[in-house]
Design an enzyme around this catalytic site. Sequence first.
Site, PDB file in Angstrom:
ATOM      1  N   CYS A  10       0.837  -1.191   0.000  1.00  0.00           N
ATOM      2  CA  CYS A  10       0.000   0.000   0.000  1.00  0.00           C
ATOM      3  C   CYS A  10       0.874   1.243   0.000  1.00  0.00           C
ATOM      4  O   CYS A  10       0.827   2.053   0.926  1.00  0.00           O
ATOM      5  CB  CYS A  10      -0.906  -0.002   1.221  1.00  0.00           C
ATOM      6  SG  CYS A  10      -1.830  -1.535   1.388  1.00  0.00           S
ATOM      7  N   TYR A  31      21.821  -7.719  -3.971  1.00  0.00           N
ATOM      8  CA  TYR A  31      21.115  -6.592  -3.345  1.00  0.00           C
ATOM      9  C   TYR A  31      19.628  -6.653  -3.705  1.00  0.00           C
ATOM     10  O   TYR A  31      19.041  -5.638  -4.126  1.00  0.00           O
ATOM     11  CB  TYR A  31      21.719  -5.254  -3.779  1.00  0.00           C
ATOM     12  CG  TYR A  31      23.196  -5.131  -3.487  1.00  0.00           C
ATOM     13  CD1 TYR A  31      23.649  -4.856  -2.188  1.00  0.00           C
ATOM     14  CD2 TYR A  31      24.147  -5.309  -4.486  1.00  0.00           C
ATOM     15  CE1 TYR A  31      25.002  -4.736  -1.909  1.00  0.00           C
ATOM     16  CE2 TYR A  31      25.505  -5.194  -4.221  1.00  0.00           C
ATOM     17  CZ  TYR A  31      25.922  -4.906  -2.939  1.00  0.00           C
ATOM     18  OH  TYR A  31      27.263  -4.798  -2.667  1.00  0.00           O
TER      19      TYR A  31
HETATM   20  C1  LIG Z   1      29.644  -3.022  -0.723  1.00  0.00           C
HETATM   21  C2  LIG Z   1      31.092  -3.151  -0.727  1.00  0.00           C
HETATM   22  C3  LIG Z   1      31.732  -3.925  -1.695  1.00  0.00           C
HETATM   23  C4  LIG Z   1      31.011  -4.554  -2.861  1.00  0.00           C
HETATM   24  O1  LIG Z   1      30.473  -3.571  -3.688  1.00  0.00           O
HETATM   25  P1  LIG Z   1      29.751  -4.012  -5.078  1.00  0.00           P
HETATM   26  O2  LIG Z   1      29.223  -2.719  -5.597  1.00  0.00           O
HETATM   27  O3  LIG Z   1      28.688  -4.969  -4.711  1.00  0.00           O
HETATM   28  O4  LIG Z   1      30.785  -4.593  -5.933  1.00  0.00           O
HETATM   29  C5  LIG Z   1      33.094  -4.100  -1.589  1.00  0.00           C
HETATM   30  N1  LIG Z   1      33.794  -3.536  -0.572  1.00  0.00           N
HETATM   31  C6  LIG Z   1      33.199  -2.760   0.369  1.00  0.00           C
HETATM   32  C7  LIG Z   1      34.015  -2.167   1.435  1.00  0.00           C
HETATM   33  C8  LIG Z   1      31.837  -2.537   0.319  1.00  0.00           C
HETATM   34  O5  LIG Z   1      31.265  -1.765   1.241  1.00  0.00           O
END
Ligand SMILES: *Cc1c(COP(=O)(O)O)cnc(C)c1O
Length: 384
Positions: free
Chosen positions: A321, A350
């Site tokens: 909603c 994600y």
């Molecule tokens: C989220 C993150 C990643 C991975 O990022 P992607 O965009 O999924 O490749 C790698 N290292 C750190 C420190 C992160 O916070």
Amino acid sequence: MNPLNPLNPTPSNLTQGLTRLPAYVYDLDGLSEHAASIKSALRPELFYAAKANPDAAILRALAPHVDGIEVSSGGELTHVRETLPGARLAFGGPGKTDEELALALDLGVERIHVESPSELARLAQMERPATVLLRANLPLRTAGAALQMSGPFGMDEEALNTCAHTIAGTPHLTLRGVHAHLASGLNAPAMLDLARHIIDWALPWLEAHGVEDPEINLGGGMAVDYRSPESRFDWESYTSGLPDRPAKLRIEPGRALTAYHGWYVTDVLDVKTTHGETYVVLRGGTHHLRTPVTKGHDQPFTVLTAERGEERPATLVGQLCTPKDVFARDVPVPPLRPGDLIAFGMAGAYAWNISHHDFLMHPKPEFHYLDRSGHVAMDDDRPV
Ligand SMILES: *Cc1c(COP(=O)(O)O)cnc(C)c1O
């Protein structure tokens, strides 16, 4: 032809064995092949950032093709250690508690990515051996980044110097190098440019602080283009463009490894036209697949069943909603009726694990895994 149809090829058995919708379907064979091809093109070590999707079956499918796993919390640490007992681990992320730091040492984490001088001071007080990379927050411009990782992450040069000084005075701490995850959503040329800047800054800094055999973790953030799913990050040109300098390089992508091998499959509940706009209401919603809302894109999809007929624009929404519960806006679809099936692609990273599952208390999706043996359901293994 629907321009959002990215699923070439859609696994033909995508809906086989599903007993309930919505369902997440992960293609473990496809994922293994994808990871193996990245690994074979790559010179730096490859760690997988578990936060993109920590699903146990996904971790197991990736394990043979990566050098280790990057975890960002005590929860991920415990889960990944249980799932992959022998894996090399790096522990990063802001706001690590004393309990998490102690857990990291208990569970044999290989590298701790230190985020601040006070975090390092707390680690030093534990008087236990630990090997660290210092997370650098360098003032580099990253044109074209989807997300700039400045703000609270990492340290400027002054704070890095403070940390190096602390480590020099703490015999059980070893400084091995620096870590820099500065931006996400970069294509290979932009990522390469960033990597060169990081390396050019890091090597003299590490040498000045007497670090022998230095390591540089260049982070993750390799682009995934939801608008053009067939264009992939160019791992070969990225690797071949990296300078051949005296440092051990490591990267830790998440999204670019797992995004392509997950689908959210669901069915049409209602089709309606309000004020001239057609809405297709689907079972489930963005509380299961939040990616299009957080990234502001139309989630790529394939219509699996529909009557033949002219495609017309419609907005695909879920059961929540809120007007924000939109998967894709004004996209061409064939004539859809209740019961028709739709699969949203690029839902392997994600997606489920960043979604607000309990909003409105609808049933949770089923989880299915495609692999060589056909179709396996392994719901019990999945972290909720
Ligand atoms: C989220 C993150 C990643 C991975 O990022 P992607 O965009 O999924 O490749 C790698 N290292 C750190 C420190 C992160 O916070």
